[in-house]
Design a protein around this motif. Structure first.
Motif: not given
Length: 318
Positions: A112-113, A198-203
């Motif tokens: 995440v960082r 779709a917030r694909h970057h989170w996945l």
């Protein structure tokens, strides 16, 4: 100890056999969104096995925690789990599972960082190359900019990508504006907008963190690889539904002459010829009944883990 051993065995089964079967399934490319759901349910089920096993193992190793865990349970429920007298096995399992949990948290934190630092750097670089208009000039577009911002960069190379996060950006170059038709450009923007919404970057970050933290666990490396491919297919389908499969395929080919990649994914993550062929093939979607069955089967994986963990206590009540 039956529930603890059962959870460990189920987690082993889900992390070895299930990914191989799912990776060979032909329906995944036809239903990438459903494929993402199935993979997520599988990974959640594996993580649930580890978390619940850690809870039971720690309860076996620490009588104080066991008393607290079963303080409100009916008579006979605690004895049904057989945790008394298993302090040695409990300490060993708890130590191994706790180390794995700590490694997961550390890997996720690092990912995440790292992703946030890279995203901030790219936002800063984009702001330098294409600075914002003064507030007095752009105030009438304030509401639209909060939703998303379209940025055009001077570059002869046709490119398009998205920057997710707070103040997301859709970026296209002047080369893309010159080379693509209006419909093709709309398809490209719809593709990138699909990634952002779709917030694909989170996945992708979660999948990368699990694969990095546990390089020897096949289910996590397969999850990372499949997520990288399926999010692109899902975004392709979103663009195709709105602007047509042929238009989307042409836009994909135009943007990737000599590159082999659509959008801003790393090279080799999603090959454009295969995706163009998929769009032009126009394979029909699965039937509603088949999609419903697959959805139920996906949700059954984490549900079975919870049922297995609660089975001794439920059996003790009857």
């Amino acid at each position: 100890m039956t529930a603890l051993l059962g959870l460990l065995l189920l987690g082993l089964l889900l992390s070895t056999v299930a990914p191989r079967l799912l990776a060979r399934a032909r329906w995944v490319e036809r239903e990438p969104v459903l494929g993402l759901l199935v993979w997520q349910c599988l990974v959640v089920a594996v993580l649930l096995c580890c978390a619940l096993s850690l809870l039971l193992a720690t309860s076996a190793a620490l009588p104080e925690l066991r008393v607290l865990l079963f303080s409100g349970a009916p008579h006979g429920v605690e004895a049904a789990y057989g945790l008394q007298g298993a302090e040695g096995w409990g300490r060993l399992c708890a130590a191994l599972l706790a180390a794995g949990g700590l490694q997961t948290l550390l890997a996720l934190t690092r990912e995440v960082r790292s992703a946030r630092a890279l995203r901030d750097h790219r936002h800063a670089e984009l702001a330098h190359r294409a600075p914002e208009l003064p507030a007095s000039i752009a105030s009438w577009r304030k509401r639209r900019r909060r939703r998303e911002r379209l940025v055009v960069l001077e570059n002869v190379r046709p490119e398009a990508w998205s920057l997710p996060g707070h103040g997301s950006r859709l970026v296209v170059t002047t080369g893309a504006l010159q080379q693509l038709t209006d419909r093709e450009l709309a398809a490209v923007l719809s593709h990138e907008r699909g990634h952002v919404r779709a917030r694909h970057h989170w996945l992708s970050q979660c999948a990368q963190a699990l694969a990095t933290g546990f390089p020897g666990v096949g289910v996590f490396s397969a999850f990372r690889d499949q997520v990288g491919e399926l999010v692109e297919l899902a975004a392709d389908d979103r663009a195709a539904r709105r602007h047509g499969r042929t238009t989307t395929a042409l836009a994909l080919a135009e943007l990737n002459l000599g590159r082999g990649v659509f959008g801003a994914c790393p090279p080799g993550l999603a090959q454009s010829p295969r995706r163009v062929d998929r769009l032009l093939a126009e394979q029909p979607r699965l039937s509603v009944r088949r999609r419903l069955h697959l959805t139920v089967a996906a949700l059954a994986a984490p549900a079975s883990v919870l049922l297995l963990a609660a089975a001794p206590g439920i059996a003790a009540l009857f």
